[in-house]
Design a protein around this motif. Structure first.
Motif, short mmCIF file in Angstrom:
data_model
loop_
_atom_site.label_atom_id
_atom_site.label_comp_id
_atom_site.label_asym_id
_atom_site.label_seq_id
_atom_site.Cartn_x
_atom_site.Cartn_y
_atom_site.Cartn_z
N GLU A 12 85.98 -6.17 -29.65
CA GLU A 12 86.77 -6.51 -30.86
C GLU A 12 88.19 -6.02 -30.68
O GLU A 12 88.42 -4.99 -30.04
CB GLU A 12 86.18 -5.80 -32.08
N TYR A 13 89.13 -6.75 -31.26
CA TYR A 13 90.49 -6.23 -31.41
C TYR A 13 90.80 -6.22 -32.89
O TYR A 13 90.64 -7.24 -33.57
CB TYR A 13 91.50 -7.12 -30.68
N GLN A 14 91.23 -5.10 -33.39
CA GLN A 14 91.52 -4.93 -34.84
C GLN A 14 90.38 -5.50 -35.69
O GLN A 14 90.61 -6.25 -36.65
CB GLN A 14 92.84 -5.60 -35.23
N GLY A 15 89.15 -5.17 -35.31
CA GLY A 15 87.98 -5.58 -36.10
C GLY A 15 87.58 -7.04 -35.91
O GLY A 15 86.59 -7.48 -36.48
N ARG A 16 88.33 -7.80 -35.09
CA ARG A 16 88.00 -9.22 -34.88
C ARG A 16 87.31 -9.36 -33.53
O ARG A 16 87.88 -8.99 -32.50
CB ARG A 16 89.31 -10.03 -34.87
N PRO A 17 86.05 -9.87 -33.52
CA PRO A 17 85.39 -10.00 -32.22
C PRO A 17 86.02 -11.12 -31.40
O PRO A 17 86.16 -12.24 -31.89
CB PRO A 17 83.94 -10.37 -32.59
N VAL A 18 86.47 -10.82 -30.19
CA VAL A 18 87.02 -11.87 -29.32
C VAL A 18 86.03 -12.19 -28.19
O VAL A 18 86.16 -13.23 -27.54
CB VAL A 18 88.41 -11.50 -28.75
N VAL A 19 85.08 -11.29 -27.95
CA VAL A 19 83.94 -11.58 -27.08
C VAL A 19 82.72 -11.14 -27.89
O VAL A 19 82.68 -10.04 -28.41
CB VAL A 19 84.02 -10.81 -25.74
N PRO A 37 88.53 -22.50 -23.08
CA PRO A 37 89.88 -22.82 -23.54
C PRO A 37 90.75 -21.56 -23.67
O PRO A 37 90.22 -20.45 -23.61
CB PRO A 37 89.66 -23.46 -24.92
N ASN A 38 92.04 -21.74 -23.90
CA ASN A 38 92.94 -20.61 -24.12
C ASN A 38 92.41 -19.73 -25.24
O ASN A 38 91.97 -20.25 -26.28
CB ASN A 38 94.34 -21.09 -24.52
N GLY A 39 92.45 -18.43 -25.00
CA GLY A 39 92.05 -17.49 -26.05
C GLY A 39 90.56 -17.37 -26.25
O GLY A 39 90.10 -16.72 -27.20
N ALA A 40 89.75 -17.96 -25.34
CA ALA A 40 88.29 -17.96 -25.51
C ALA A 40 87.67 -16.58 -25.30
O ALA A 40 86.57 -16.33 -25.78
CB ALA A 40 87.66 -18.96 -24.54
N GLY A 41 88.37 -15.72 -24.57
CA GLY A 41 87.83 -14.39 -24.29
C GLY A 41 87.48 -14.17 -22.83
O GLY A 41 86.81 -13.20 -22.47
N LYS A 42 87.98 -15.05 -21.95
CA LYS A 42 87.63 -14.96 -20.52
C LYS A 42 88.20 -13.69 -19.89
O LYS A 42 87.48 -12.93 -19.24
CB LYS A 42 88.20 -16.19 -19.76
N THR A 43 89.51 -13.47 -20.10
CA THR A 43 90.14 -12.31 -19.47
C THR A 43 89.56 -11.02 -20.03
O THR A 43 89.29 -10.07 -19.27
CB THR A 43 91.68 -12.37 -19.67
N THR A 44 89.32 -10.99 -21.33
CA THR A 44 88.72 -9.78 -21.93
C THR A 44 87.36 -9.51 -21.27
O THR A 44 87.04 -8.36 -20.94
CB THR A 44 88.56 -9.98 -23.45
N THR A 45 86.59 -10.56 -21.05
CA THR A 45 85.27 -10.39 -20.42
C THR A 45 85.42 -9.80 -19.02
O THR A 45 84.76 -8.81 -18.69
CB THR A 45 84.55 -11.76 -20.34
N ASP A 154 91.82 -14.20 -11.43
CA ASP A 154 92.05 -14.69 -12.80
C ASP A 154 93.20 -15.68 -12.79
O ASP A 154 94.35 -15.29 -12.56
CB ASP A 154 92.34 -13.50 -13.72
N GLU A 155 92.90 -16.95 -13.06
CA GLU A 155 93.90 -18.02 -13.12
C GLU A 155 94.84 -17.98 -11.93
O GLU A 155 96.06 -17.95 -12.06
CB GLU A 155 94.63 -17.96 -14.45
N LEU A 156 94.21 -18.00 -10.79
CA LEU A 156 94.89 -17.81 -9.52
C LEU A 156 95.85 -18.94 -9.19
O LEU A 156 96.87 -18.72 -8.55
CB LEU A 156 93.77 -17.77 -8.47
N THR A 186 89.11 -19.49 -14.74
CA THR A 186 89.98 -20.66 -14.64
C THR A 186 89.85 -21.54 -15.87
O THR A 186 88.82 -21.50 -16.54
CB THR A 186 89.65 -21.47 -13.36
N HIS A 187 90.91 -22.29 -16.19
CA HIS A 187 90.66 -23.40 -17.11
C HIS A 187 90.95 -24.73 -16.43
O HIS A 187 91.10 -25.75 -17.09
CB HIS A 187 91.28 -23.28 -18.50
N LEU A 188 90.97 -24.73 -15.11
CA LEU A 188 91.11 -25.98 -14.37
C LEU A 188 89.71 -26.45 -13.96
O LEU A 188 89.06 -25.83 -13.11
CB LEU A 188 91.96 -25.76 -13.11
#
Ligand SMILES: Nc1ncnc2c1ncn2[C@@H]1O[C@H](COP(=O)(O)OP(=O)(O)OP(=O)(O)O)[C@@H](O)[C@H]1O
Length: 314
Positions: A12-19, A37-45, A154-156, A186-188
């Motif tokens: 969570e970030y500031q109480g909002r679950p992103v993963v 998609p963008n903001g899906a939580g990939k990098t956080t994972t 990550d998004e190489l 990736t999102h490609l």
């Protein structure tokens, strides 16, 4: 035992679950894609996998180790791709490789690594003067310099031209061939379809699908799209009855049929029997792109459906 295990991961970030409840495991020797998609939580994972972030719930293991508690040991066996901002523009390629190799217990020979990545004549060049493709090759070299068992990329290839992108893809295949496991964000979809043995699709912080690219395509997208303009009208009912046909759409004289390879064969037989020619016949296999659009979008801002995407065939 899988090399990387993620179970019920929540961040969570500031109480909002992103993963939110993400689970998957990565076998040794795989290229495993994390898509979304963008903001899906990939990098956080993957940052939780690298031990850069602490899960709020669930757990991660890398070779059986907790990446936060066992950070030093995990860093020795999991190579991570640096972000551009983490290297000084004035450092040379050779200096960066030498410096990073000193962090590891069993470093690779950085000169031969540079040669493998086509950087042997760039060793004296400053980072800030490298092209985008050369920077990415250096980041791959730095991720491999510790002789890791797995690398996180990550998004190489974002921002690379098609030729540089293909070169990087070949390097990723070489990494796998050398026995190193790859966790690729990736999102490609073309990249994922070409490189990944299995993928996890994350959407809005949740796992939307897990499987091989072929499994995702066959589960989610109509495998084949056939579009043509018949020389004489054809009854829709006859087209719908073709083996494997899932849907038929007629727009003016143009017919679009969603089905399988079997549908294509049967259509050609039907057309020949009725002596009808198929003008501007186009047959397209569904891609991971189509499956991705079908799987995601429920949680993202701009939903699109697989059929909407496929309409550009007509
Ligand atoms: N440190 C942070 N503080 C607050 N929110 C964050 C932080 N890092 C990421 N987020 C938010 O968490 C969500 C997931 O971000 P993340 O970077 O994991 O997504 P992503 O799937 O990798 O996206 P992209 O493809 O755009 O890189 C986003 O809404 C992002 O804005």
């Amino acid at each position: 035992m899988p090399l990387i295990e993620v179970s019920g991961l929540r961040k969570e970030y500031q109480g909002r679950p992103v993963v939110d409840g993400v689970s998957f495991s990565v076998e040794e020797g795989e290229i495993f894609g994390v898509l979304g998609p963008n903001g899906a939580g990939k990098t956080t994972t993957v940052e939780c996998v690298e031990g850069l972030r602490t899960p709020d719930a669930g757990w991660v293991r890398v070779a059986g180790l907790d990446p936060v508690a066992g950070h030093d040991d995990v860093a020795q066996l999991l190579g991570a791709q640096l972000q551009e901002s983490q290297l000084q523009p004035k450092i040379t390629v050779g200096e960066a490789l030498r410096m990073y190799s000193a962090f590891y217990r069993q470093p690779a020979d950085w000169r031969s690594l540079a040669a493998k990545l086509g950087l042997q004549d760039r060793l004296g060049v400053r980072f800030g003067r490298l092209s985008g493709g050369q920077k990415q090759r250096l980041f791959i070299a730095l991720a491999l310099v510790g002789s890791p068992r797995a690398v996180v990329l990550d998004e190489l290839t974002t921002g690379l031209d098609p030729r540089a992108r293909r070169t990087v893809w070949e390097l990723v295949e070489d990494i796998r061939a050398s026995g190193v496991t790859v966790l690729l964000v990736t999102h490609l979809m073309e990249e994922a379809q070409r490189l990944c043995d299995r993928v996890a699709v994350i959407d809005g912080g949740r796992l939307a699908a897990l499987g091989t690219p072929a499994e995702l395509i066959s589960q989610k997208a109509d495998p084949t799209v056939i579009a043509f303009t018949p020389s004489q009208p054809l009854p829709e009912a006859e087209l719908s009855a073709l083996p494997g046909a899932r849907s038929v759409r007629t727009q003016g004289p143009r017919v679009t049929l969603h089905g399988t390879d079997e549908t294509v064969d049967a259509l050609l037989t039907t057309l020949a029997r009725r002596r009808i020619t198929a003008g501007q016949l186009r047959v397209k296999d569904a891609s991971l792109d189509d499956a991705f659009l079908d799987l995601t979008g429920n949680a993202s801002a701009a939903p699109r459906t697989a059929h909407a995407h496929q309409e550009n065939l007509t």
